[in-house]
Design a protein around this motif. Structure first.
Motif, PDB file in Angstrom:
ATOM      1  N   ILE A 135       0.847  -1.201   0.000  1.00 46.90           N
ATOM      2  CA  ILE A 135       0.000   0.000   0.000  1.00 46.90           C
ATOM      3  C   ILE A 135       0.883   1.251   0.000  1.00 46.90           C
ATOM      4  CG2 ILE A 135      -1.778   1.276   1.266  1.00 46.90           C
ATOM      5  CD1 ILE A 135      -2.877  -1.370   2.225  1.00 46.90           C
ATOM      6  N   ALA A 138       1.949   1.723  -3.539  1.00 49.81           N
ATOM      7  CA  ALA A 138       0.856   2.281  -4.346  1.00 49.81           C
ATOM      8  C   ALA A 138       0.711   3.772  -4.072  1.00 49.81           C
ATOM      9  CB  ALA A 138      -0.453   1.549  -4.040  1.00 49.81           C
ATOM     10  N   MET A 141       3.297   5.624  -5.950  1.00 44.25           N
ATOM     11  CA  MET A 141       3.060   5.569  -7.393  1.00 44.25           C
ATOM     12  C   MET A 141       1.963   6.520  -7.811  1.00 44.25           C
ATOM     13  SD  MET A 141       3.600   1.691  -8.440  1.00 44.25           S
ATOM     14  CE  MET A 141       5.255   1.054  -8.488  1.00 44.25           C
ATOM     15  N   ILE A 142       0.867   6.541  -7.055  1.00 44.64           N
ATOM     16  CA  ILE A 142      -0.240   7.398  -7.477  1.00 44.64           C
ATOM     17  C   ILE A 142       0.187   8.852  -7.426  1.00 44.64           C
ATOM     18  CG2 ILE A 142      -1.413   7.667  -5.243  1.00 44.64           C
ATOM     19  CD1 ILE A 142      -3.916   7.088  -7.301  1.00 44.64           C
ATOM     20  N   SER A 144       3.286  10.009  -7.976  1.00 43.00           N
ATOM     21  CA  SER A 144       4.206  10.357  -9.057  1.00 43.00           C
ATOM     22  C   SER A 144       3.547  10.227 -10.432  1.00 43.00           C
ATOM     23  CB  SER A 144       5.467   9.501  -8.982  1.00 43.00           C
ATOM     24  OG  SER A 144       5.123   8.159  -9.149  1.00 43.00           O
ATOM     25  N   TYR A 145       2.531   9.363 -10.552  1.00 38.77           N
ATOM     26  CA  TYR A 145       1.881   9.206 -11.865  1.00 38.77           C
ATOM     27  C   TYR A 145       0.808  10.265 -12.112  1.00 38.77           C
ATOM     28  CZ  TYR A 145       3.960   4.622 -12.789  1.00 38.77           C
ATOM     29  OH  TYR A 145       4.824   3.605 -13.048  1.00 38.77           O
ATOM     30  N   ALA A 146       0.446  11.018 -11.069  1.00 36.12           N
ATOM     31  CA  ALA A 146      -0.705  11.916 -11.215  1.00 36.12           C
ATOM     32  C   ALA A 146      -0.421  13.108 -12.130  1.00 36.12           C
ATOM     33  CB  ALA A 146      -1.166  12.410  -9.855  1.00 36.12           C
ATOM     34  N   GLY A 147       0.827  13.330 -12.467  1.00 39.38           N
ATOM     35  CA  GLY A 147       1.115  14.455 -13.353  1.00 39.38           C
ATOM     36  C   GLY A 147       1.566  15.668 -12.575  1.00 39.38           C
ATOM     37  N   ARG A 151      -2.558  17.698  -8.056  1.00 41.24           N
ATOM     38  CA  ARG A 151      -3.406  16.533  -8.245  1.00 41.24           C
ATOM     39  C   ARG A 151      -2.828  15.314  -7.519  1.00 41.24           C
ATOM     40  NH1 ARG A 151      -4.264  14.598 -14.194  1.00 41.24           N
ATOM     41  NH2 ARG A 151      -5.489  16.478 -14.471  1.00 41.24           N
ATOM     42  N   ARG A 154      -3.774  15.472  -3.957  1.00 36.86           N
ATOM     43  CA  ARG A 154      -5.185  15.131  -3.767  1.00 36.86           C
ATOM     44  C   ARG A 154      -5.403  13.629  -3.849  1.00 36.86           C
ATOM     45  NH1 ARG A 154      -8.666  16.466  -7.935  1.00 36.86           N
ATOM     46  NH2 ARG A 154      -7.096  17.732  -8.942  1.00 36.86           N
ATOM     47  N   PHE A 155      -4.871  13.020  -4.922  1.00 35.40           N
ATOM     48  CA  PHE A 155      -5.063  11.579  -5.117  1.00 35.40           C
ATOM     49  C   PHE A 155      -4.403  10.779  -3.993  1.00 35.40           C
ATOM     50  CE2 PHE A 155      -5.833  11.435 -10.015  1.00 35.40           C
ATOM     51  CZ  PHE A 155      -6.916  12.259  -9.833  1.00 35.40           C
ATOM     52  N   ILE A 158      -6.484  10.794  -0.889  1.00 29.69           N
ATOM     53  CA  ILE A 158      -7.613   9.860  -0.947  1.00 29.69           C
ATOM     54  C   ILE A 158      -7.146   8.442  -0.639  1.00 29.69           C
ATOM     55  CG2 ILE A 158      -9.268   8.801  -2.525  1.00 29.69           C
ATOM     56  CD1 ILE A 158      -9.505  11.600  -3.825  1.00 29.69           C
ATOM     57  N   LEU A 159      -6.023   8.063  -1.257  1.00 28.87           N
ATOM     58  CA  LEU A 159      -5.494   6.724  -0.989  1.00 28.87           C
ATOM     59  C   LEU A 159      -5.055   6.601   0.466  1.00 28.87           C
ATOM     60  CD1 LEU A 159      -4.887   4.002  -2.261  1.00 28.87           C
ATOM     61  CD2 LEU A 159      -2.578   4.800  -2.718  1.00 28.87           C
TER      62      LEU A 159
ATOM     63  N   LEU B 150      -9.230   7.653 -10.088  1.00 29.65           N
ATOM     64  CA  LEU B 150      -7.872   8.111  -9.798  1.00 29.65           C
ATOM     65  C   LEU B 150      -6.936   7.757 -10.952  1.00 29.65           C
ATOM     66  CD1 LEU B 150      -7.295   7.166  -6.044  1.00 29.65           C
ATOM     67  CD2 LEU B 150      -8.027   9.335  -6.987  1.00 29.65           C
ATOM     68  N   GLY B 153      -7.155   9.851 -14.100  1.00 25.34           N
ATOM     69  CA  GLY B 153      -6.503  11.146 -14.044  1.00 25.34           C
ATOM     70  C   GLY B 153      -4.994  11.059 -14.006  1.00 25.34           C
ATOM     71  N   SER B 154      -4.428   9.876 -14.213  1.00 29.26           N
ATOM     72  CA  SER B 154      -2.985   9.703 -14.090  1.00 29.26           C
ATOM     73  C   SER B 154      -2.403   9.150 -15.375  1.00 29.26           C
ATOM     74  CB  SER B 154      -2.659   8.740 -12.950  1.00 29.26           C
ATOM     75  OG  SER B 154      -3.392   9.055 -11.807  1.00 29.26           O
ATOM     76  N   ARG B 155      -1.072   9.140 -15.406  1.00 30.08           N
ATOM     77  CA  ARG B 155      -0.404   8.430 -16.497  1.00 30.08           C
ATOM     78  C   ARG B 155      -0.423   6.942 -16.169  1.00 30.08           C
ATOM     79  NH1 ARG B 155       4.886   9.696 -15.884  1.00 30.08           N
ATOM     80  NH2 ARG B 155       4.507  10.952 -14.034  1.00 30.08           N
ATOM     81  N   LEU B 160      -1.573   1.248 -13.068  1.00 28.57           N
ATOM     82  CA  LEU B 160      -1.908   1.781 -11.750  1.00 28.57           C
ATOM     83  C   LEU B 160      -3.089   1.045 -11.118  1.00 28.57           C
ATOM     84  CD1 LEU B 160      -0.735   3.898 -10.001  1.00 28.57           C
ATOM     85  CD2 LEU B 160      -2.256   5.580 -10.998  1.00 28.57           C
ATOM     86  N   LEU B 163      -2.369  -2.110  -9.136  1.00 27.97           N
ATOM     87  CA  LEU B 163      -1.499  -1.796  -8.000  1.00 27.97           C
ATOM     88  C   LEU B 163      -2.281  -1.153  -6.871  1.00 27.97           C
ATOM     89  CD1 LEU B 163       1.707  -0.434  -9.732  1.00 27.97           C
ATOM     90  CD2 LEU B 163       1.295  -2.666  -8.728  1.00 27.97           C
ATOM     91  N   LEU B 164      -3.343  -0.422  -7.217  1.00 23.80           N
ATOM     92  CA  LEU B 164      -4.188   0.182  -6.188  1.00 23.80           C
ATOM     93  C   LEU B 164      -5.195  -0.821  -5.660  1.00 23.80           C
ATOM     94  CD1 LEU B 164      -5.021   3.612  -7.875  1.00 23.80           C
ATOM     95  CD2 LEU B 164      -3.478   3.217  -5.975  1.00 23.80           C
ATOM     96  N   PRO B 167      -3.974  -4.727  -3.414  1.00 23.93           N
ATOM     97  CA  PRO B 167      -3.700  -4.766  -1.973  1.00 23.93           C
ATOM     98  C   PRO B 167      -4.893  -4.329  -1.125  1.00 23.93           C
ATOM     99  CG  PRO B 167      -2.418  -3.016  -3.013  1.00 23.93           C
ATOM    100  CD  PRO B 167      -3.050  -3.808  -4.112  1.00 23.93           C
TER     101      PRO B 167
END
Lengths: 262, 219
Positions: A135, A138, A141-142, A144-147, A151, A154-155, A158-159, B150, B153-155, B160, B163-164, B167
């Motif tokens: 977790i 994850a 990752m979320i 760094s991938y969010a752009g 954002r 924010r993401f 939430i996680l 989520l 909105g991501s790359r 992703l 992976l979310l 788990p």
């Protein structure tokens, strides 16, 4: 302007004294804790010297979970107030939590090898910690991938909330899953049966590691805050620079390649 | 409620016209059930446990395939932008999307359960199995719909999503597999605690997702 900088400096100097005291207390407590773990605490009758890793392993496990609590607080604070400082707290907690979760898994495996004769067993606590580790991954990752950073914050928040609520449920479900199966190894770490010397050593180690965690958390929050300010400055500098003239040679090259395609 | 119904209706009409998700999810679930037969022994002794495991792996994968794209597609077409301009709150958009996703997963389960029962000779057509299937589908669709938003909105969306979801959906996987195994073995009473755990999980995470969905959609 002068006033503002001098007060900032004063504040920084004041908190630096606080940080120095905290650092000294951390080093002192951890040194005493190490001494107690290796010298004061008696050798375990069954496990021998290997049991001494207990004094490092258990406080780290506590920090691995405490750090997710920090993420939870930072996440709720950020979604509610939208103040970047809450996100900095969550980021700091996540990084420390990941380090301590990794260390718990490693020290646990090292301990398990001589005692259980295996690096890993699907016990409830071990399984939950391993999932916690995923977790954390994850979570990074979320972000760094969010752009963009806003954002991502924010993401990630939430996680962070979902994860913090989920971890106890995961633990419960894994525990039920295990108890319905024959248990391969019985963990024998029930705290009430510890001799007093061991208990005191554990408590001192707990205090030392928690102080270390607080110290690192404050330091990490500052680093994140500096990093954010740096990113803002860079953005300002970028916006302040005049737009450069289009380079003639490149424009002409593009024209030529465009023309040849037709 | 009216708005949620409209949103669900919109998704169903889109699916009826384009047939994008349901067919793919269905075939994928079937082929996974068949392929898992080569990975585990689903016919010999202890097939109650390995069978329910295979069944839920198939649903989780098929569900993820559909869920993962459900909001990304909306974003690419600009529907999501339109929806956020509509006078509906994020929570309603979440509920609408959750219900339509759940309906797709339920259709997949309704079709595959008889096939599964026939292929592996397991009592998969009991009411309790359908109840577990429903409550489990709601569990991973709830988290899956939130994570789909989520990921959209991501790359690297496709990476992703699992992976979310994997788990964080572990209680659903454990609960569904254990409960289904117990029903296959004829231990209906022992399956109830798992069923209650799954219900609690669903309630908690649907509620949290409903509350935080506004924060996902804002730009």
């Amino acid at each position: 302007m002068m006033n503002a900088t001098s007060t900032t400096r004063q504040r920084a100097a004041g908190s630096d004294t606080g940080m120095r005291v905290l650092a000294a207390a951390t080093v002192l407590t951890l040194t005493i804790g190490l001494f107690m773990a290796f010298v004061y605490a008696p050798m375990d009758a069954v496990q021998g010297q290997a049991q001494r890793i207990f004094y490092v392993h258990v406080p780290m496990a506590w920090l691995a979970y405490l750090a997710f609590g920090v993420i939870f607080v930072g996440s709720v604070g950020y979604l509610w107030k939208r103040d970047i400082r809450w996100d900095q707290l969550a980021r700091a907690g996540a990084e420390l939590g990941f380090v301590f979760t990794t260390l718990v898994l490693i020290t646990g495996s090292l301990w398990g090898r001589p005692i259980w004769n295996t690096f890993w067993t699907w016990d409830a606590r071990l399984t939950t910690t391993l999932i916690l580790w995923f977790i954390y991954l994850a979570y990074f990752m979320i972000r760094s991938y969010a752009g963009d950073a806003e954002r991502g914050a924010r993401f990630a928040a939430i996680l962070g909330i979902i994860g913090a609520v989920d971890v106890p449920i995961i633990h419960l479900s894994v525990q039920w899953w295990r108890t319905l199966h024959p248990q391969p190894v019985v963990l024998n770490t029930s705290g009430t049966q510890l001799p007093n010397e061991m208990l005191w050593t554990l408590l001192v180690c707990f205090a030392g590691f928690t102080l270390l965690f607080i110290y690192l958390l404050i330091l990490k929050c500052r680093i994140e805050s500096v990093r954010d300010r740096l990113a803002d400055r860079e953005m300002e500098a970028l916006l302040a620079t005049p737009v450069a003239e289009p380079r003639r040679d490149l424009v002409r090259a593009a024209d030529v390649s465009g023309g040849s395609e037709e | 409620m009216q708005r949620v119904r409209m949103l669900v209706w919109k998704d169903l009409v889109v699916e009826a016209r384009g047939r994008e998700f349901l067919g793919a999810m269905l075939v994928f679930a079937l082929i996974t059930i068949v392929t898992l037969n080569f990975a585990f022994d689903l016919t010999g002794a202890g097939k109650e446990a390995s069978g329910s495991g295979g069944l839920w792996i198939a649903y989780l994968f098929a569900g993820m395939l559909g869920l993962g794209r459900s909001i990304a597609v909306e974003r690419d077409r600009g529907t999501l932008e339109g929806l956020t301009l509509c006078p509906v709150d994020g929570g309603s958009i979440f509920l609408g999307k959750l219900i339509s996703n759940l309906l797709f997963v339920l259709v997949v389960q309704l079709v595959t359960l008889p096939v599964f029962a026939a292929l592996y000779d397991l009592p998969a057509l009991r009411p309790m199995v359908f109840a577990i299937a429903f409550i489990g589908a709601l569990g991973f669709s709830g988290l899956g719909t939130l994570f789909s938003a989520l990921a959209a909105g991501s790359r690297s969306r496709e990476i992703l999503m699992p992976l979310l979801l994997f788990p964080l959906a572990i209680p659903v996987v454990i609960g569904c597999v254990r409960a289904t195994t117990l029903v296959f073995e004829g231990n209906l009473s022992e399956a109830w605690p798992w069923f209650n755990l799954l219900t609690a999980f669903d309630a908690i995470f649907v509620a949290i997702s409903y509350v935080v969905f506004d924060h996902v959609l804002e730009e």
